[in-house]
Design an enzyme around this catalytic site. Structure first.
Site, short mmCIF file in Angstrom:
data_model
loop_
_atom_site.label_atom_id
_atom_site.label_comp_id
_atom_site.label_asym_id
_atom_site.label_seq_id
_atom_site.Cartn_x
_atom_site.Cartn_y
_atom_site.Cartn_z
N ASP A 87 0.87 -1.19 0.00
CA ASP A 87 0.00 0.00 0.00
C ASP A 87 0.90 1.23 0.00
O ASP A 87 1.73 1.39 0.89
CB ASP A 87 -0.89 -0.05 1.25
CG ASP A 87 -2.04 0.95 1.18
OD1 ASP A 87 -1.88 2.00 0.52
OD2 ASP A 87 -3.09 0.68 1.80
N ASP A 98 -3.52 7.55 -2.98
CA ASP A 98 -3.35 6.36 -2.15
C ASP A 98 -3.77 5.17 -3.00
O ASP A 98 -4.85 5.20 -3.60
CB ASP A 98 -4.26 6.58 -0.92
CG ASP A 98 -4.26 5.47 0.10
OD1 ASP A 98 -3.49 4.52 -0.07
OD2 ASP A 98 -5.05 5.58 1.06
N HIS A 158 -11.93 5.97 2.06
CA HIS A 158 -11.99 7.24 2.80
C HIS A 158 -11.89 8.43 1.85
O HIS A 158 -11.30 8.33 0.78
CB HIS A 158 -10.83 7.30 3.80
CG HIS A 158 -9.52 6.87 3.21
ND1 HIS A 158 -8.62 7.76 2.70
CD2 HIS A 158 -8.99 5.64 3.00
CE1 HIS A 158 -7.57 7.08 2.22
NE2 HIS A 158 -7.77 5.79 2.38
N HIS A 166 -7.14 10.53 5.71
CA HIS A 166 -8.54 10.26 6.02
C HIS A 166 -9.22 11.59 6.32
O HIS A 166 -9.03 12.17 7.37
CB HIS A 166 -8.66 9.32 7.23
CG HIS A 166 -8.27 7.91 6.90
ND1 HIS A 166 -9.19 6.91 6.70
CD2 HIS A 166 -7.07 7.35 6.71
CE1 HIS A 166 -8.56 5.79 6.41
NE2 HIS A 166 -7.26 6.02 6.41
N GLU A 192 -11.03 0.99 -1.33
CA GLU A 192 -10.09 -0.10 -1.06
C GLU A 192 -10.74 -1.34 -0.47
O GLU A 192 -10.79 -1.52 0.74
CB GLU A 192 -8.94 0.38 -0.18
CG GLU A 192 -9.32 1.14 1.06
CD GLU A 192 -8.08 1.65 1.81
OE1 GLU A 192 -7.12 0.88 1.98
OE2 GLU A 192 -8.08 2.82 2.22
N GLU A 287 -6.56 -1.00 -4.23
CA GLU A 287 -7.01 0.37 -3.92
C GLU A 287 -6.66 1.35 -5.03
O GLU A 287 -5.60 1.26 -5.65
CB GLU A 287 -6.32 0.84 -2.61
CG GLU A 287 -6.70 2.26 -2.19
CD GLU A 287 -6.09 2.67 -0.85
OE1 GLU A 287 -5.09 2.05 -0.43
OE2 GLU A 287 -6.61 3.61 -0.23
#
Ligand code: MN
Ligand code: MN
Length: 301
Positions: A87, A98, A158, A166, A192, A287
């Site tokens: 990640d 992300d 998020h 977040h 994700e 993700e």
């Protein structure tokens, strides 16, 4: 959070750096490779492309679902036959993207990886402004269950903001009880899905270990070394997560441990616990970060 044209260009550049890094790294993790080698390779690739890591590269193995990055001097290696989640995050002037991919070194793991990617693809193809959160979760859950697996119910996507991973809104990976919350056009979200085995509990719990940290408050700390370390964290990472690896050498080596301990004890800095699947079953993840439009989304990563 809404963004202007200039801000969106920074998100797009951040996403481009992330996408290139991720694709170069997809076949990099190998069985028996030191985990720290993957973390450092990802982070140095991001920097070489002109971005900054938005958080330490997470390399989470098997039942470890998220939030593991190598501590300083990590000796752990990627176990044979494991399922590995990588990640990674990039920021350009604080604009965070992300994304994650997984690698299965076993047939079941490979099937979970395909499932996570399919659930992500389906969510990306169907999400649009004003879509209810419960509907997105239900879509992801259905795909995962139809392939004979189970989603992790307490890990979510998020909303994303400047210097914020977040930004407040969580995007579920399971159908939710009636909720009126909706995603909004013009906002940036990370989606994700996390996939585990059908007989798993399908939830994660905090483990006692922490390897990723974040500034909480710039409060006054006692020792000179703690002050120096805190200042460095504030200037270099602001509110973004960092690894202890990244702050080694800021104060003399002999002083580092005590200084960092003081920052944690005084709650100037917090640690994120490593998340472990409750029944210790393996987990795969995929993700992307997307910019929401009225009729769909733009995949930034
Ligand atoms: Mn991520
Ligand atoms: Mn994320």
């Amino acid at each position: 959070m809404q963004f202007d044209k200039e801000e969106l260009e920074k998100f797009r550049l951040s996403g481009k750096i992330l996408r290139e890094t991720r694709e170069e790294m997809r076949s990099y993790p190998k069985e028996n490779m030191p985990i720290i080698e993957v973390c450092e390779k990802v982070e140095s690739t991001i920097r070489a492309k002109g971005g900054k890591p938005a958080f330490p590269c997470n390399v989470s193995i098997n039942e470890v679902a998220a939030h593991y990055t190598s501590p300083p001097g990590d000796t752990l290696t990627i176990p044979e036959g494991s399922t590995v989640k990588v990640d990674l995050g990039v920021h350009v002037d604080g604009y965070v993207t992300d994304s994650a991919f997984s690698v299965g070194f076993n047939p079941e793991g490979r099937s979970m990886v395909i499932t996570a990617e399919l659930a992500l693809k389906t969510a990306v193809e169907n999400i649009h402004g004003d879509m209810a959160l419960g509907k997105i979760g239900s879509l992801i859950e259905t795909i995962i269950k139809n392939r004979g697996f189970k989603p992790i119910s307490n890990l979510t996507g998020h909303s994303v903001g400047r210097y914020l991973i977040h930004a407040g809104l969580s995007i579920p990976n399971v159908a939710q009880p009636v909720s009126f919350a909706k995603v909004k056009t013009g906002e940036v979200y990370a989606i994700e899905p996390f996939v585990t085995l059908p007989d798993a509990v399908g939830r994660v719990d905090d483990s006692p270990q922490t390897t990723i940290y974040r500034l909480l408050k710039t409060k006054s700390v006692k020792s000179e070394y703690s002050k120096k370390l805190l200042k460095y964290i504030e200037v270099n990472f602001r509110t973004l997560p960092f690894a202890e690896r990244w702050i080694i050498g800021v104060v003399p080596k002999e002083q580092h441990k005590a200084a960092f301990k003081e920052l944690l004890a005084s709650k100037a800095v917090m640690g994120y616990p490593v998340f472990v699947e409750v029944s210790k079953k393996p987990v795969a993840q995929a993700e992307h970060t997307v910019l929401l439009k009225d009729d769909g989304c733009e995949v930034l990563t």
